[in-house]
Design an enzyme around this catalytic site. Structure first.
Site, PDB file in Angstrom:
ATOM      1  N   ARG A  21       0.874  -1.141   0.113  1.00 15.32           N
ATOM      2  CA  ARG A  21      -0.087  -0.072   0.057  1.00 15.32           C
ATOM      3  C   ARG A  21       1.023   1.086  -0.063  1.00 15.32           C
ATOM      4  O   ARG A  21       0.566   2.430  -0.992  1.00 15.32           O
ATOM      5  CB  ARG A  21      -0.948   0.011   1.297  1.00 15.32           C
ATOM      6  N   THR A  22       1.904   1.129   0.950  1.00 14.45           N
ATOM      7  CA  THR A  22       2.688   2.606   1.094  1.00 14.45           C
ATOM      8  C   THR A  22       3.311   2.874  -0.346  1.00 14.45           C
ATOM      9  O   THR A  22       3.221   4.063  -1.039  1.00 14.45           O
ATOM     10  CB  THR A  22       3.450   2.447   2.078  1.00 14.45           C
ATOM     11  N   LYS A  41      26.553  -3.770  -2.317  1.00 16.16           N
ATOM     12  CA  LYS A  41      27.839  -3.733  -2.595  1.00 16.16           C
ATOM     13  C   LYS A  41      28.766  -2.771  -1.859  1.00 16.16           C
ATOM     14  O   LYS A  41      29.898  -2.507  -2.018  1.00 16.16           O
ATOM     15  CB  LYS A  41      28.108  -2.986  -4.144  1.00 16.16           C
ATOM     16  N   ARG A  86      11.505   3.931   2.430  1.00 10.59           N
ATOM     17  CA  ARG A  86      11.241   3.083   3.522  1.00 10.59           C
ATOM     18  C   ARG A  86      12.534   2.284   3.876  1.00 10.59           C
ATOM     19  O   ARG A  86      13.231   1.742   2.720  1.00 10.59           O
ATOM     20  CB  ARG A  86      10.078   2.159   3.277  1.00 10.59           C
ATOM     21  N   HIS A 123       6.201   6.436  11.046  1.00 10.63           N
ATOM     22  CA  HIS A 123       5.661   6.178   9.766  1.00 10.63           C
ATOM     23  C   HIS A 123       4.654   7.580   9.728  1.00 10.63           C
ATOM     24  O   HIS A 123       3.397   7.238   9.775  1.00 10.63           O
ATOM     25  CB  HIS A 123       4.741   4.869   9.729  1.00 10.63           C
TER      26      HIS A 123
END
Length: 335
Positions: A57-58, A86, A107, A135
């Site tokens: 959703r986000t 890396k 995120r 959030h």
């Protein structure tokens, strides 16, 4: 606050007037989110959608919100698809990718990582969730949903009665929502969880310092008897050392229609940040609630697009130009 060019990293940066401005702009985005009109106000702009932790959703709603404003989206999903595997630092990643983008949503599983990234970025960064910390856009859409759900009852957010249920220790959505509620008045908050998954004490203290009535409980049914909102959260399995440890708490606070009918007031709104865990051993919100008109979880998800459109419009300073670049839609939307 001055939104133009600002990072959106934490609820702590907002005043109540900022929230009201975000919601005012979100209201104006409804015709575009519902595909009644289209706008090209962000034509040529690029969103860097950087998700180093699983998201549906986000990630998609941030991308959809940017597309609906006329912008383009470029995505990185998972560590395995990035140069971080890396050995590249967040500083180097931020310096490079901010050269390719006009705004970045990120995120990351580590607390504080998005702020670290933002410090090196040349463009605004929006926090899409950093570990179990915060959030902010989810809290904004949650509060926007509460506002919308109570509006028909001639109620506002001041005086709200809310129960937050489940994994309150690791649930960044409820952490941010509690901080946001500190900007309002006379809120009654009931925190329902096992002691091991209790809301962090510093957040409980913030609520009390704001003058709110806070109750801590381990028992579900009597905690949802006199509330406007029953806000359920998932056991955050990914924050535990093992699945077996998470399983100790899974399924403790199940809400179904029978429990709702027996213990909740008739208009109690049911919310959840999603995904809800519908597996048999969890079943946080039973499927028999799907026809309950007070189940707001899908309206809540839809509101995420409105709020994220508003954040983009404010940060990129086009909130007052959206209608100028509007035109009728040319396709069937079915909405």
């Amino acid at each position: 606050m001055d939104f133009t060019g600002a990072h959106i990293l934490s609820i702590n940066q907002f005043e109540r007037s900022d929230i009201e401005r975000i919601f005012e702009v979100a209201d104006a985005m409804e015709p575009y989110a519902l595909r009644r009109k289209a706008t090209r106000v962000l034509e040529g702009a690029i969103l860097g959608n950087m998700f180093f932790e699983p998201s549906t959703r986000t990630r998609v709603s941030f991308g959809a919100a940017f597309n609906l404003l006329g912008g383009e989206v470029r995505e990185t999903t998972g560590f395995q698809n990035s140069a971080i595997t890396k050995g590249e630092s967040l500083y180097d990643t931020a310096r490079v990718l901010s050269g390719y983008s006009d705004v970045i949503c990120m995120r990351h599983p580590e607390e504080g990582s998005v702020s670290e990234f933002a410090a090196a970025s040349r463009v605004p960064v929006l926090n899409g969730g950093d570990g179990s910390n915060e959030h902010p856009s989810q809290a904004l859409l949650d509060l926007y949903t509460i506002r919308q759900e109570l509006k028909d009852r001639n109620r506002g957010i001041d005086g709200l009665r809310i129960a937050m249920i489940g994994d309150l220790k690791h649930g960044r959505t409820v952490h941010s929502l509690c901080k946001l509620l500190c900007l309002f008045q006379n809120v009654q908050v009931t925190l329902v969880s096992p002691p091991e998954l209790a809301m962090p004490e510093d957040i409980v203290e913030k609520l009390r310092e704001a003058g709110h009535d806070v109750t801590v409980s381990e028992e579900l049914t009597h905690s949802i008897t006199h509330v406007d909102i029953a806000y359920s959260t998932r056991i955050q399995e990914e924050r535990f050392k093992s699945k077996e440890e998470a399983d100790l708490y899974r399924g403790r606070f199940r809400l179904n229609q029978a429990i709702y009918t027996q213990f909740c007031e008739p208009n109690t709104v049911i919310m959840h940040p999603l995904p809800r865990d519908s597996r048999a051993d969890a079943n946080e919100l039973d499927n028999d609630l799907n026809q309950n008109p007070n189940l707001a979880i899908f309206r809540q998800a839809d509101n995420g697009v409105l709020v994220r459109m508003a954040l983009f419009a404010l940060v990129l300073n086009v909130a007052d130009q959206v209608d100028k670049y509007a035109h009728p839609v040319t396709w069937y939307s079915g909405r």
